[in-house]
Every structure is written in structure tokens, then in C-alpha cells.
Write a protein that holds these residues in place. Structure first.
Motif, PDB file in Angstrom:
ATOM      1  N   ASN A 133     -13.608   1.426  -1.787  1.00  0.00           N
ATOM      2  CA  ASN A 133     -14.015   1.610  -2.071  1.00  0.00           C
ATOM      3  C   ASN A 133     -15.743   1.750  -1.777  1.00  0.00           C
ATOM      4  O   ASN A 133     -17.036   2.826  -1.206  1.00  0.00           O
TER       5      ASN A 133
ATOM      6  N   PHE B  33       0.894  -1.031   0.216  1.00  0.00           N
ATOM      7  CA  PHE B  33       0.374   0.310  -0.402  1.00  0.00           C
ATOM      8  C   PHE B  33       0.926   0.993   0.295  1.00  0.00           C
ATOM      9  O   PHE B  33       0.425   1.968  -0.379  1.00  0.00           O
TER      10      PHE B  33
ATOM     11  N   TRP C  14     -12.277   2.863  12.706  1.00  0.00           N
ATOM     12  CA  TRP C  14     -10.750   1.656  12.272  1.00  0.00           C
ATOM     13  C   TRP C  14      -9.828   1.057  12.763  1.00  0.00           C
ATOM     14  O   TRP C  14      -9.873   0.634  13.971  1.00  0.00           O
TER      15      TRP C  14
ATOM     16  N   ARG D 265      -8.495  10.045   2.121  1.00  0.00           N
ATOM     17  CA  ARG D 265      -9.775  10.590   1.213  1.00  0.00           C
ATOM     18  C   ARG D 265     -11.376  10.445   1.149  1.00  0.00           C
ATOM     19  O   ARG D 265     -11.319  11.907   0.753  1.00  0.00           O
TER      20      ARG D 265
ATOM     21  N   ASP E 257      -7.936  -0.005   1.414  1.00  0.00           N
ATOM     22  CA  ASP E 257      -8.570   1.941   0.850  1.00  0.00           C
ATOM     23  C   ASP E 257      -9.868   1.821  -0.254  1.00  0.00           C
ATOM     24  O   ASP E 257     -10.046   2.289  -1.049  1.00  0.00           O
TER      25      ASP E 257
ATOM     26  N   ALA F 125      -2.954   1.545   4.060  1.00  0.00           N
ATOM     27  CA  ALA F 125      -4.143   1.072   3.349  1.00  0.00           C
ATOM     28  C   ALA F 125      -5.516   1.826   4.112  1.00  0.00           C
ATOM     29  O   ALA F 125      -5.755   2.853   3.527  1.00  0.00           O
ATOM     30  N   LEU F 126      -5.940   1.829   5.406  1.00  0.00           N
ATOM     31  CA  LEU F 126      -6.404   2.743   6.273  1.00  0.00           C
ATOM     32  C   LEU F 126      -6.382   4.296   6.443  1.00  0.00           C
ATOM     33  O   LEU F 126      -7.072   5.075   6.175  1.00  0.00           O
ATOM     34  N   GLU F 127      -5.013   5.012   6.615  1.00  0.00           N
ATOM     35  CA  GLU F 127      -4.677   6.351   6.877  1.00  0.00           C
ATOM     36  C   GLU F 127      -4.843   6.372   5.372  1.00  0.00           C
ATOM     37  O   GLU F 127      -5.764   7.382   4.978  1.00  0.00           O
ATOM     38  N   ARG F 128      -4.799   6.034   4.042  1.00  0.00           N
ATOM     39  CA  ARG F 128      -5.235   6.327   2.881  1.00  0.00           C
ATOM     40  C   ARG F 128      -7.039   6.557   2.377  1.00  0.00           C
ATOM     41  O   ARG F 128      -7.141   7.690   1.692  1.00  0.00           O
ATOM     42  N   ALA F 129      -7.357   5.539   3.250  1.00  0.00           N
ATOM     43  CA  ALA F 129      -8.382   5.465   2.445  1.00  0.00           C
ATOM     44  C   ALA F 129      -9.753   6.795   4.308  1.00  0.00           C
ATOM     45  O   ALA F 129     -10.172   7.772   3.532  1.00  0.00           O
ATOM     46  N   LYS F 130      -8.950   7.180   5.029  1.00  0.00           N
ATOM     47  CA  LYS F 130      -8.786   8.129   5.752  1.00  0.00           C
ATOM     48  C   LYS F 130      -8.692   9.391   5.063  1.00  0.00           C
ATOM     49  O   LYS F 130      -9.984  10.706   5.133  1.00  0.00           O
TER      50      LYS F 130
ATOM     51  N   THR G 255      -8.606  -3.742  -6.892  1.00  0.00           N
ATOM     52  CA  THR G 255      -9.272  -1.860  -6.948  1.00  0.00           C
ATOM     53  C   THR G 255     -10.541  -2.297  -7.661  1.00  0.00           C
ATOM     54  O   THR G 255     -10.478  -2.509  -8.702  1.00  0.00           O
TER      55      THR G 255
END
Length: 204
Positions: A54, A12, A93, A83, A52, A76-81, A23
Motif C-alpha cells: 500500500n 502472490f 511499473w 486496486r 501489492d 503482484a504488480l497487476e494486483r496493485a494496478k 502486509t
């Protein structure tokens, strides 16, 4: 899978969503299945291996209020947050290897697209089955997607375990009834095809 944490953090950290096979721009299969369940917007929903993905965006857009996203990769979770921006504050999370996860929460809907098939040792498969049995409410729902017997043998450089409809049903037969099983071709961002086996289960 514990030693795979560094593997997934690296994946990630070094690849954009367009560079990984799983994806999806919009998780239509999962959302369609969930909408057919007619759950309350207060239902407890967990996306296992959400990374991450959608899916969390779609859940929030549909008004669900109690969402958990679990992944082994903190990156990965930080990237989702990032976004989601402020909307990320509405989500729980969890950074955890699924085989080491424990919770007192009972979920109405458990979603796993492409985590379970990374569990290749029987001990870890048994741990997962026990966790799902203990973590879903009575009459709760579980949607599982793995590579089918026509799908890849590896993902992200790791061995996976393929499932057929029968082997998937058998694995969870003690506490779950299969409601709907189907296969689906997933087109990756680089235009290859991966065949998935899905089963939707209900706790009995």
C-alpha cells in the motif's frame, strides 16, 4: 534469485494480502521517514519489491508524481494496478529481479522493505550495493528495512540474511552515511511479531 520468480508468482497468485506476513494496512514508518525529508513532489521515488504493498497508494495520496514500483512478481504488480484503478496510470511499473535490474534513472528516494534480506549470496549483495550506489542522486536518500538479528531466519519458505545496525551500515558505508537507524516490531496479519532493522541513509 532468478529461479525464485516462479516462487513469488505462486505466492502472490495463491495468497491474499491477509495471508502473507509482510502486509501492512498503512506503511507508517516509511511514510513518516519520507515526509521528514521534505522532498519535492517531483522527486523520483522507487519502491523496490513493492509488490501489492500500500506504499504506492500513500505516495499518490501525498501528491508525488514520479513513482516507480519494482517487483519480481508480475502478478503482484497487476494486483496493485487493479486496486489503484485509473491512478495506476500515474505509476511506472517494473517487473524485474532486483539483481538483474539496470536503469539510467537517478532516484531521490529508494525504498526497500524486505527485499534486500533475501539476497544471501555475496555476489548478489554486491550487485545490489553497486546498483544502489549508481542509481541514487547525489545527496539522495535510501531507506532499508530487513529482518534484524532478533527477527525470523526465513520468510515465505526462503532463507534470509539478518542484519544488525552495524552490519547494515558497514554494507553501504562506501557511498552512504547512516542518518537514522532503528528496530521495529511488525505485527503480521496473523498476530505474530517480526523484528525489523531499519536504516535511513544519505548518499555522500
Amino acid at each position: 534469485m532468478g529461479n525464485n520468480k516462479s516462487h513469488w508468482e505462486n505466492v502472490f497468485a495463491t495468497k491474499n494480502p491477509s495471508e502473507v506476513s509482510w502486509t501492512q494496512k498503512y506503511p507508517k514508518t516509511s511514510i513518516d521517514y519520507l515526509e521528514n525529508l521534505n522532498l519535492s513532489i517531483d522527486a523520483n521515488i522507487i519502491d523496490v519489491g513493492g509488490g501489492d504493498s500500500n506504499l504506492v497508494d500513500a505516495l499518490l495520496e501525498n501528491g508525488y508524481k514520479n513513482i516507480w514500483v519494482l517487483d519480481i512478481s508480475e502478478f503482484a504488480l497487476e494486483r496493485a494496478k487493479k486496486r489503484l484503478g485509473e491512478k495506476a496510470n500515474k505509476v511506472h511499473w517494473i517487473v524485474s529481479d532486483i539483481t538483474q535490474f539496470s536503469t539510467d534513472i537517478k532516484f531521490d528516494f529508494w525504498h526497500d522493505r524486505a527485499v534486500f534480506h533475501f539476497l544471501t549470496e555475496q555476489e548478489n549483495i554486491d550487485k545490489y550495493v553497486t546498483l544502489v550506489n549508481n542509481s541514487i542522486t547525489e545527496n539522495g536518500n535510501f531507506l532499508l528495512g530487513t529482518f534484524s538479528e532478533k527477527g525470523p531466519l526465513k520468510c515465505s519458505g526462503l532463507e534470509i540474511k539478518q542484519y544488525s545496525e552495524n552490519t547494515m551500515k558497514h554494507t553501504f558505508s562506501e557511498n552512504f552515511e547512516a542518518v537514522k537507524c532503528f528496530t521495529e516490531n511488525h505485527t503480521t496479519p496473523f498476530d505474530t511479531i517480526q523484528n525489523f532493522q531499519f536504516c535511513g541513509f544519505k548518499k555522500i
